[in-house]
Design a protein around this motif. Structure first.
Motif, PDB file in Angstrom:
ATOM      1  N   PRO A   1      28.151 103.709  74.653  1.00  0.00           N
ATOM      2  CA  PRO A   1      27.634 104.071  73.368  1.00  0.00           C
ATOM      3  C   PRO A   1      28.258 105.231  72.544  1.00  0.00           C
ATOM      4  O   PRO A   1      29.036 105.801  73.026  1.00  0.00           O
ATOM      5  CB  PRO A   1      26.197 104.351  73.638  1.00  0.00           C
ATOM      6  CG  PRO A   1      26.365 104.929  74.898  1.00  0.00           C
ATOM      7  CD  PRO A   1      27.088 104.077  75.827  1.00  0.00           C
ATOM      8  N   VAL A   2      28.296 105.173  71.086  1.00  0.00           N
ATOM      9  CA  VAL A   2      28.681 106.240  70.387  1.00  0.00           C
ATOM     10  C   VAL A   2      27.716 107.436  70.544  1.00  0.00           C
ATOM     11  O   VAL A   2      26.470 107.531  70.201  1.00  0.00           O
ATOM     12  CB  VAL A   2      28.942 105.719  68.990  1.00  0.00           C
ATOM     13  CG1 VAL A   2      29.314 106.892  68.187  1.00  0.00           C
ATOM     14  CG2 VAL A   2      29.858 104.691  68.981  1.00  0.00           C
ATOM     15  N   LYS A   3      28.333 108.512  71.107  1.00  0.00           N
ATOM     16  CA  LYS A   3      27.441 109.766  71.082  1.00  0.00           C
ATOM     17  C   LYS A   3      27.562 110.467  70.287  1.00  0.00           C
ATOM     18  O   LYS A   3      28.689 110.917  69.559  1.00  0.00           O
ATOM     19  CB  LYS A   3      28.057 110.456  72.536  1.00  0.00           C
ATOM     20  CG  LYS A   3      27.575 109.320  73.828  1.00  0.00           C
ATOM     21  CD  LYS A   3      28.060 110.048  74.940  1.00  0.00           C
ATOM     22  CE  LYS A   3      27.729 109.314  76.235  1.00  0.00           C
ATOM     23  NZ  LYS A   3      28.283 109.964  77.540  1.00  0.00           N
ATOM     24  N   PHE A   4      26.525 111.037  69.618  1.00  0.00           N
ATOM     25  CA  PHE A   4      26.006 111.898  68.575  1.00  0.00           C
ATOM     26  C   PHE A   4      25.490 113.265  68.846  1.00  0.00           C
ATOM     27  O   PHE A   4      24.286 113.239  69.464  1.00  0.00           O
ATOM     28  CB  PHE A   4      25.128 111.026  67.583  1.00  0.00           C
ATOM     29  CG  PHE A   4      24.885 111.806  66.070  1.00  0.00           C
ATOM     30  CD1 PHE A   4      25.729 111.629  64.964  1.00  0.00           C
ATOM     31  CD2 PHE A   4      23.860 112.487  66.122  1.00  0.00           C
ATOM     32  CE1 PHE A   4      25.344 111.930  63.955  1.00  0.00           C
ATOM     33  CE2 PHE A   4      23.651 113.200  64.903  1.00  0.00           C
ATOM     34  CZ  PHE A   4      24.172 112.962  63.994  1.00  0.00           C
ATOM     35  N   ALA A   5      26.107 114.170  68.441  1.00  0.00           N
ATOM     36  CA  ALA A   5      25.683 115.587  68.974  1.00  0.00           C
ATOM     37  C   ALA A   5      25.272 116.380  67.398  1.00  0.00           C
ATOM     38  O   ALA A   5      25.889 116.159  66.486  1.00  0.00           O
ATOM     39  CB  ALA A   5      26.813 116.301  69.542  1.00  0.00           C
ATOM     40  N   VAL A   6      24.590 117.623  67.669  1.00  0.00           N
ATOM     41  CA  VAL A   6      24.301 118.308  66.368  1.00  0.00           C
ATOM     42  C   VAL A   6      24.374 119.760  67.123  1.00  0.00           C
ATOM     43  O   VAL A   6      23.853 120.065  67.988  1.00  0.00           O
ATOM     44  CB  VAL A   6      22.842 118.175  66.011  1.00  0.00           C
ATOM     45  CG1 VAL A   6      22.510 119.115  64.826  1.00  0.00           C
ATOM     46  CG2 VAL A   6      22.621 116.727  65.441  1.00  0.00           C
ATOM     47  N   THR A   7      25.204 120.572  66.358  1.00  0.00           N
ATOM     48  CA  THR A   7      25.597 121.843  66.858  1.00  0.00           C
ATOM     49  C   THR A   7      24.307 123.060  66.695  1.00  0.00           C
ATOM     50  O   THR A   7      24.420 123.960  67.546  1.00  0.00           O
ATOM     51  CB  THR A   7      26.643 122.559  66.228  1.00  0.00           C
ATOM     52  OG1 THR A   7      26.462 122.705  64.705  1.00  0.00           O
ATOM     53  CG2 THR A   7      27.971 121.728  66.626  1.00  0.00           C
ATOM     54  N   ASP A   8      23.374 122.736  65.902  1.00  0.00           N
ATOM     55  CA  ASP A   8      22.382 123.856  65.935  1.00  0.00           C
ATOM     56  C   ASP A   8      21.016 123.327  66.164  1.00  0.00           C
ATOM     57  O   ASP A   8      19.777 124.175  66.251  1.00  0.00           O
ATOM     58  CB  ASP A   8      22.419 124.296  64.430  1.00  0.00           C
ATOM     59  CG  ASP A   8      21.736 123.043  63.472  1.00  0.00           C
ATOM     60  OD1 ASP A   8      21.942 122.104  63.937  1.00  0.00           O
ATOM     61  OD2 ASP A   8      21.309 123.522  62.345  1.00  0.00           O
ATOM     62  N   ILE A   9      21.067 122.388  67.244  1.00  0.00           N
ATOM     63  CA  ILE A   9      19.979 122.096  68.168  1.00  0.00           C
ATOM     64  C   ILE A   9      20.243 121.808  69.526  1.00  0.00           C
ATOM     65  O   ILE A   9      21.131 121.377  69.977  1.00  0.00           O
ATOM     66  CB  ILE A   9      19.369 120.376  67.484  1.00  0.00           C
ATOM     67  CG1 ILE A   9      18.923 120.581  66.008  1.00  0.00           C
ATOM     68  CG2 ILE A   9      18.206 120.202  68.257  1.00  0.00           C
ATOM     69  CD1 ILE A   9      18.618 119.160  65.498  1.00  0.00           C
TER      70      ILE A   9
ATOM     71  N   SER B   1      26.031 124.638  72.741  1.00  0.00           N
ATOM     72  CA  SER B   1      26.766 125.592  71.910  1.00  0.00           C
ATOM     73  C   SER B   1      27.775 125.079  70.969  1.00  0.00           C
ATOM     74  O   SER B   1      28.054 123.873  71.208  1.00  0.00           O
ATOM     75  CB  SER B   1      26.986 126.829  72.332  1.00  0.00           C
ATOM     76  OG  SER B   1      28.284 126.520  73.401  1.00  0.00           O
ATOM     77  N   ARG B   2      28.188 125.484  70.100  1.00  0.00           N
ATOM     78  CA  ARG B   2      29.263 125.139  69.240  1.00  0.00           C
ATOM     79  C   ARG B   2      30.669 125.029  70.289  1.00  0.00           C
ATOM     80  O   ARG B   2      31.270 124.019  69.947  1.00  0.00           O
ATOM     81  CB  ARG B   2      29.743 126.152  68.125  1.00  0.00           C
ATOM     82  CG  ARG B   2      28.325 126.324  67.244  1.00  0.00           C
ATOM     83  CD  ARG B   2      28.420 127.615  66.295  1.00  0.00           C
ATOM     84  NE  ARG B   2      28.466 128.772  66.941  1.00  0.00           N
ATOM     85  CZ  ARG B   2      28.615 130.119  66.421  1.00  0.00           C
ATOM     86  NH1 ARG B   2      28.545 130.062  65.034  1.00  0.00           N
ATOM     87  NH2 ARG B   2      28.509 131.143  67.238  1.00  0.00           N
ATOM     88  N   THR B   3      30.641 125.900  71.011  1.00  0.00           N
ATOM     89  CA  THR B   3      31.821 125.849  71.904  1.00  0.00           C
ATOM     90  C   THR B   3      31.751 124.758  72.711  1.00  0.00           C
ATOM     91  O   THR B   3      32.647 123.975  73.124  1.00  0.00           O
ATOM     92  CB  THR B   3      31.911 127.143  72.866  1.00  0.00           C
ATOM     93  OG1 THR B   3      32.063 128.372  72.030  1.00  0.00           O
ATOM     94  CG2 THR B   3      33.097 127.112  73.717  1.00  0.00           C
TER      95      THR B   3
ATOM     96  N   THR C   1      27.692 119.510  62.099  1.00  0.00           N
ATOM     97  CA  THR C   1      27.929 120.976  61.978  1.00  0.00           C
ATOM     98  C   THR C   1      27.768 121.417  60.845  1.00  0.00           C
ATOM     99  O   THR C   1      27.971 120.796  59.676  1.00  0.00           O
ATOM    100  CB  THR C   1      29.104 121.270  63.113  1.00  0.00           C
ATOM    101  OG1 THR C   1      29.227 122.567  63.143  1.00  0.00           O
ATOM    102  CG2 THR C   1      30.194 121.075  62.105  1.00  0.00           C
ATOM    103  N   GLY C   2      27.969 122.963  60.719  1.00  0.00           N
ATOM    104  CA  GLY C   2      27.936 123.527  59.471  1.00  0.00           C
ATOM    105  C   GLY C   2      29.281 123.878  58.857  1.00  0.00           C
ATOM    106  O   GLY C   2      30.086 123.469  59.720  1.00  0.00           O
TER     107      GLY C   2
ATOM    108  N   VAL D   1      31.797 115.204  61.949  1.00  0.00           N
ATOM    109  CA  VAL D   1      33.061 114.847  62.263  1.00  0.00           C
ATOM    110  C   VAL D   1      33.327 113.863  63.369  1.00  0.00           C
ATOM    111  O   VAL D   1      32.330 113.945  64.234  1.00  0.00           O
ATOM    112  CB  VAL D   1      33.771 116.218  62.622  1.00  0.00           C
ATOM    113  CG1 VAL D   1      33.958 117.216  61.361  1.00  0.00           C
ATOM    114  CG2 VAL D   1      33.025 116.786  63.663  1.00  0.00           C
ATOM    115  N   ALA D   2      34.581 113.295  63.503  1.00  0.00           N
ATOM    116  CA  ALA D   2      34.645 112.674  64.586  1.00  0.00           C
ATOM    117  C   ALA D   2      35.876 113.123  65.554  1.00  0.00           C
ATOM    118  O   ALA D   2      36.517 113.603  65.293  1.00  0.00           O
ATOM    119  CB  ALA D   2      34.953 111.079  64.301  1.00  0.00           C
TER     120      ALA D   2
END
Length: 285
Positions: free
Chosen positions: A23-31, A63-65, A81-82, A214-215
């Motif tokens: 699957p295409v994996k989708f992340a969010v940095t502030d959650i 985290s963002r890192t 991300t922001g 972003v990808a």
């Protein structure tokens, strides 16, 4: 004839959408955490699958890192991300812009007491100005840049202090600080929390660059194009799904913008330089 038609149909179906083993994996940095991610983006996950024909999987990052590491290792394909995070993420991962997520009324402000002694930007010289989280686009970098745009140098013409928003508001009412840097929505919440106090804005920055999807740099062209094209063609449906998340109400009234360049975020880079950060190889915190 039937065999030729069947073969052509099979070829059409095989090439209509990318065929993926994973699957295409989708992340969010502030959650943080899968449960919170599913609450905010569960409906969007389904909508993006329908719009792209791809299998989408929500992928939590701590985290963002961690998000950068996941991009570089191929563990995640897409990250929302922001703007402040993006310029560092771009430097560390060479990620590719897919689409910008517009946030209406997303700008930084400098607020003071309406009946207080500060009536102009010049009045802030030598005074304390409070900012929110270090490295936050709208609570730290943006307000600092707004003051710089009006001629006040960070850490020289005034003393920056980092304080949480409600504590800063209390400090402002007591006269311990002269002003607060915050965004439009945050000022509304301060006015609601301190309904017996009048606040005024003495400086407003330009609209801040948008949040951005972003990808990873080596994502396949088929997947990249399928996702980007889905935002262009099915933006209204995808936005409605996004807005089912409580925290995502900040995107209400916004649009997905596909005509976005890395240079659109040079204003964010100037914000970092304003607070004394000249390189973008680490997250400021």
């Amino acid at each position: 004839m039937i065999r030729k038609f069947a073969a052509a149909l099979a070829l059409t179906l095989a090439t209509a959408v990318p065929v993926l083993a994973d699957p295409v994996k989708f992340a969010v940095t502030d959650i943080e955490g899968l449960e919170a991610l599913q609450q905010e983006f569960g409906a969007f996950e389904v909508a993006l699958e329908e719009a792209t024909g791809l299998e989408i999987e929500l992928y939590p990052v701590a985290s963002r890192t961690t998000a950068v590491e996941a991009l570089n290792s191929g563990q995640v394909d897409l990250v929302l991300t922001g703007p402040a995070e993006y310029v560092v993420m771009k430097e560390l991962s060479q990620s590719k812009i897919v689409v910008a997520w517009q946030r209406p009324d997303y700008f930084a402000q400098i607020a003071v007491l309406a009946d207080g002694p500060i009536r102009s930007i010049e009045d802030l010289k030598g005074k304390k100005v409070a900012f929110g989280s270090v490295g936050s686009t709208s609570q730290h970098l943006g307000p600092a840049q707004a003051l710089a745009d009006f001629g006040l140098k960070y850490g020289t013409d005034y003393e920056p202090v980092i304080i949480s928003r409600n504590v800063a508001a209390e400090a402002l009412t007591r006269g311990d600080i002269a002003a607060i840097g915050l965004n439009f929505g945050h000022l509304a919440s301060v006015r609601e929390a301190f309904h017996d106090k009048a606040f005024a804005v003495i400086a407003r920055g330009r609209d801040l660059p948008n949040d951005i999807l972003v990808a990873r740099k080596d994502i396949s062209d088929d997947v990249f194009n399928a996702v980007r094209d889905a935002f262009a063609a099915k933006g209204n449906e995808l936005m409605q799904a996004v807005l089912t998340g409580e925290d995502n109400k900040k995107f209400r009234g916004g649009f997905f913008l596909t005509d976005v360049k890395d240079s659109d975020y040079d204003y964010v880079r100037s914000m970092y330089r304003t607070i004394g950060v000249e390189t973008f190889t680490d997250f400021v915190n």
